[in-house]
Design a protein around this motif. Structure first.
Motif, PDB file in Angstrom:
ATOM      1  N   THR A 117       5.214   7.533   7.702  1.00 20.00           N
ATOM      2  CA  THR A 117       4.846   6.393   7.363  1.00 20.00           C
ATOM      3  C   THR A 117       5.510   5.167   8.006  1.00 20.00           C
ATOM      4  O   THR A 117       4.982   4.052   8.371  1.00 20.00           O
ATOM      5  CB  THR A 117       4.527   6.229   5.687  1.00 20.00           C
ATOM      6  N   GLU A 118       6.734   5.570   8.200  1.00 12.46           N
ATOM      7  CA  GLU A 118       7.685   4.290   8.802  1.00 12.46           C
ATOM      8  C   GLU A 118       6.974   4.150  10.456  1.00 12.46           C
ATOM      9  O   GLU A 118       6.905   2.897  10.753  1.00 12.46           O
ATOM     10  CB  GLU A 118       9.089   4.740   8.822  1.00 12.46           C
ATOM     11  N   ASN A 161       4.211   4.864  11.442  1.00  6.97           N
ATOM     12  CA  ASN A 161       2.607   4.428  11.208  1.00  6.97           C
ATOM     13  C   ASN A 161       2.243   3.842  10.073  1.00  6.97           C
ATOM     14  O   ASN A 161       1.426   4.203   9.048  1.00  6.97           O
ATOM     15  CB  ASN A 161       1.720   5.879  11.341  1.00  6.97           C
ATOM     16  N   PRO A 162       2.711   2.532   9.984  1.00  7.36           N
ATOM     17  CA  PRO A 162       2.787   1.851   8.488  1.00  7.36           C
ATOM     18  C   PRO A 162       1.197   1.455   8.209  1.00  7.36           C
ATOM     19  O   PRO A 162       1.046   1.500   7.091  1.00  7.36           O
ATOM     20  CB  PRO A 162       3.474   0.565   8.626  1.00  7.36           C
ATOM     21  N   GLU A 163       0.412   1.379   9.033  1.00  4.57           N
ATOM     22  CA  GLU A 163      -1.068   1.211   8.900  1.00  4.57           C
ATOM     23  C   GLU A 163      -1.682   2.371   8.263  1.00  4.57           C
ATOM     24  O   GLU A 163      -2.724   2.240   7.746  1.00  4.57           O
ATOM     25  CB  GLU A 163      -1.806   0.758  10.200  1.00  4.57           C
ATOM     26  N   LEU A 164      -1.039   3.441   8.299  1.00  2.00           N
ATOM     27  CA  LEU A 164      -1.741   4.691   7.550  1.00  2.00           C
ATOM     28  C   LEU A 164      -1.235   5.109   6.407  1.00  2.00           C
ATOM     29  O   LEU A 164      -1.704   5.736   5.728  1.00  2.00           O
ATOM     30  CB  LEU A 164      -1.437   5.955   8.711  1.00  2.00           C
ATOM     31  N   LYS A 165      -0.171   4.282   5.999  1.00  2.34           N
ATOM     32  CA  LYS A 165       0.581   4.313   4.558  1.00  2.34           C
ATOM     33  C   LYS A 165      -0.512   4.803   3.514  1.00  2.34           C
ATOM     34  O   LYS A 165      -0.440   5.768   2.580  1.00  2.34           O
ATOM     35  CB  LYS A 165       1.338   3.288   4.432  1.00  2.34           C
ATOM     36  N   ASP A 166      -1.565   3.860   3.216  1.00  2.00           N
ATOM     37  CA  ASP A 166      -2.530   4.118   2.179  1.00  2.00           C
ATOM     38  C   ASP A 166      -3.367   5.163   2.261  1.00  2.00           C
ATOM     39  O   ASP A 166      -4.509   5.538   1.207  1.00  2.00           O
ATOM     40  CB  ASP A 166      -3.252   2.732   1.992  1.00  2.00           C
ATOM     41  N   ARG A 167      -3.366   5.645   3.474  1.00  3.02           N
ATOM     42  CA  ARG A 167      -4.457   6.647   4.007  1.00  3.02           C
ATOM     43  C   ARG A 167      -4.214   8.098   3.669  1.00  3.02           C
ATOM     44  O   ARG A 167      -4.869   9.306   3.400  1.00  3.02           O
ATOM     45  CB  ARG A 167      -4.777   6.524   5.355  1.00  3.02           C
ATOM     46  N   ASN A 182      -4.040  13.065   7.994  1.00  4.60           N
ATOM     47  CA  ASN A 182      -3.128  12.308   7.038  1.00  4.60           C
ATOM     48  C   ASN A 182      -3.101  12.838   5.784  1.00  4.60           C
ATOM     49  O   ASN A 182      -3.404  12.213   4.613  1.00  4.60           O
ATOM     50  CB  ASN A 182      -3.589  10.847   6.821  1.00  4.60           C
TER      51      ASN A 182
END
Lengths: 406, 406
Positions: free
Chosen positions: A28-29, A31-37, A368
């Motif tokens: 997640t660090e 790929n921060p944009e995928l954190k909520d996915r 993910n």
């Protein structure tokens, strides 16, 4: 000059679930944009809120703690009578098992009890574990100096008896060639989701009594049993009172992973010569533990109330619906799947040419979705992967759709 | 054939407070009419209800657990950040001590931590304890096979260094002749109620750094310090980061004996060669513990809120008023008394010709007051007796009146 317990240094890497958490954090660090996915079906943590009957009991107990007349200080070492009695009645006597309230030791969870129980046995005890297995059984024995040395080639400790559980033996281990002193069994099984029939478990009880071994029986997933002929407790078997200790948890049947409550059953007949294991464990509790919180024990009591039982049946059904979604979805996508019928865990074969950690990375990066690599549970877990049914229904459905699209 | 941990069989009798409970139960069975007359100033259990700020925090956290959006499952292994941060800030950084939030390990109480800490040290570690002493330090080492054999004549274990604390040395031990690896110190002291000055504690820190020992510092009674020049934490001393582990409890400062919360501080500099004790303890927590309950950690956070602090200052003052009643009452009745100024414990010399257990029986039978025999804490406790300030004010006054009339 002080020295450390060198046995700790024999543990390879850190605890499995800490490793997974670190891998997910790194992903997640990057790929921060995928954190909520990200959908987490890895660690066996529940997602449904506590049932209303339990919330009500907690509030009432909190109010008691705020008034001098009803305030509760130190709990009895072994647990409050009110809780031990309903446990004995509902989980044992109601199933025809001869277990008394004073054979039940209330604690803050099965993980602590499973890892501490080895202390009351001799240092040279030989342990046998299923392979794959919940890491705590082995690691706690490593720390106590009982496991020998780690062999990075075989990924086994030199002094532990590993009992392979694979598709070939339907995840049901054979009696080991070498005679163990302590046998860890967990059914319904974590991580494979497999079960033993009553006849199979009776076979283990007879074996243990014959060779003079103790079965350390982890029944944390008992509430998920849906089929007939699957024993809910080892004390359904004849002779278990002289060879078996049982661990139970409120984590999965009542969603107490963050509430912390469990118990251990030690029948008074379980003895080595004149020494009863019940008295040793009581001594350990009295010396090294100070009881589970009053308000938490009251929450535990509510688990057995009529409202509590009805609400928790629904909660378990909710997770088992997830289990079916995972099981059937993966099957239709061509995976080889087991578990998920009497357990909240689904155990799948990783696709051809991919080992457990490779599949972990693949699943995390492509779908993910976080799962648990089978090899983290032991060498026979290599090539397998665990998904849990403890997510929300919506996210579970979404995760399986993504896996299907992979 | 399985064998038990024979070290458990070396423990003489059962745990001190279980013995007292049994004696009191036998007395009330023989004298049922006196049951309600008994006043318990024996075990260090609190009697005041939880403070309103804590009750409020508990209710709010329970409500969170009842909603999916705010439900909390497994806690972080080492404790929630919100709690570790306020602890570091209030108990350490606010006192000018260099302790970071990630050096704090939240647990379910100091008793568990004090008894489990020995596990991360080598089996041949030599321990030193004050005599008299809280029994858990010794007993947990006996169970681990580190204490040698019990000598019923001397009432000592063969492999433990006992450091006598008597009226002659003002209950402040001298450095032992034989060099220990682990030194258990508890200040303000249980059972004597004595304290060390900052210079005295600095002496122990310097000694430990010089000989390569670790100080296991139990500061459970810190909140009762009323005098200047008494250190609130060992980290007020220079060099403590390389030789000291500190245990803290919410039991006595916030009345959490039945709520269960504590913490242990291990500075990252504390090492044996390359191995940090912080990493070993983190591994133990990860493998053998599953975190304190979310709702209890939220209650812990409330201890540090402005309202919580104000309310708990009053609660501590209430118990310290009891301490004065006991101290002054006994003194006026001709007893030789110490403690009770910076600690909730009053330590008295038993009357001429009566040993600790004889005085226990005498007090129970004549005044119907329960205390703790000094000899239960070690051989140098013989001829002493402990009373606690944790009763209600009314009962404490009544108990002292009865003792005066004896």
């Amino acid at each position: 000059m002080f020295k450390v317990n060198e046995n700790y240094l024999k543990l390879p890497g850190s605890y499995l679930f800490s490793n997974i958490a670190k891998k997910v954090a790194a992903f997640t660090e990057a790929n921060p944009e995928l954190k909520d996915r990200i959908i987490r079906l890895g660690i066996g943590d529940v997602t449904q809120p506590l049932a209303p009957a339990i919330i009500k009991a907690l509030h009432a107990a909190v109010d008691e703690m705020g008034q001098a007349e009803t305030f509760h200080g130190y709990a009895p070492d072994l647990g409050y009578e009110f809780l031990r009695t309903v446990i004995a009645k509902n989980d044992y006597q109601g199933r025809g098992c001869d277990i008394a309230a004073d054979e039940i030791f209330v604690s803050d969870g099965a993980k602590c009890d499973c890892s501490n129980i080895q202390e009351i046995f001799s240092e040279d005890s030989k342990i046998a574990v299923c392979d794959p297995v919940y890491p705590v059984y082995v690691d706690s024995n490593v720390m106590a100096g009982r496991a020998g040395d780690w062999n990075p080639q075989t990924e086994m400790f030199s002094n532990v008896i590993y009992m392979p559980c694979t598709r070939e033996n339907h995840f049901s281990p054979e009696f080991p060639k070498e005679t163990p002193d302590l046998i860890y069994l967990c059914y319904p099984n974590n991580p494979t989701g497999a079960t033993l029939t009553k006849a199979q478990l009776q076979g283990w009880v007879d074996y243990a009594n014959r060779v003079g071994a103790v079965i350390l029986y982890d029944a944390a997933y008992e509430a998920y049993i849906s089929e007939e002929d699957v024993p809910h407790t080892i004390y359904e078997c004849d002779g278990a009172r002289t060879c078996a200790i049982e661990f139970r948890s409120f984590s999965k049947n009542a969603g107490f992973t963050g509430v912390r409550l469990g118990f251990t059953v030690i029948p008074k007949e379980l003895k080595s010569g004149d020494v009863s294991l019940h008295s040793l464990w009581a001594r350990r509790h009295g010396t090294k533990y100070n009881g589970a919180p009053y308000i938490i024990q009251k929450a535990g009591e509510a688990v057995y109330s009529p409202e509590g039982k009805a609400q928790l049946r629904e909660q378990v059904a909710y997770y088992m619906k997830n289990a079916r979604v995972i099981y059937e979805g993966l099957k239709s996508a061509g995976y080889t799947v087991s578990g998920g019928v009497n357990a909240p865990y689904i155990w799948l074969k990783t696709p051809e040419g991919m080992n457990s950690w490779e599949f972990f990375d693949h699943l995390l990066e492509t779908a993910n979705v976080v799962g648990t690599p089978g090899s983290g549970f032991g060498p026979s877990g290599e090539g397998y992967f665990r998904l849990t049914a403890f997510g929300t229904y919506e996210k579970t459905v979404e995760a399986i759709e993504r896996i299907k699209r992979m």
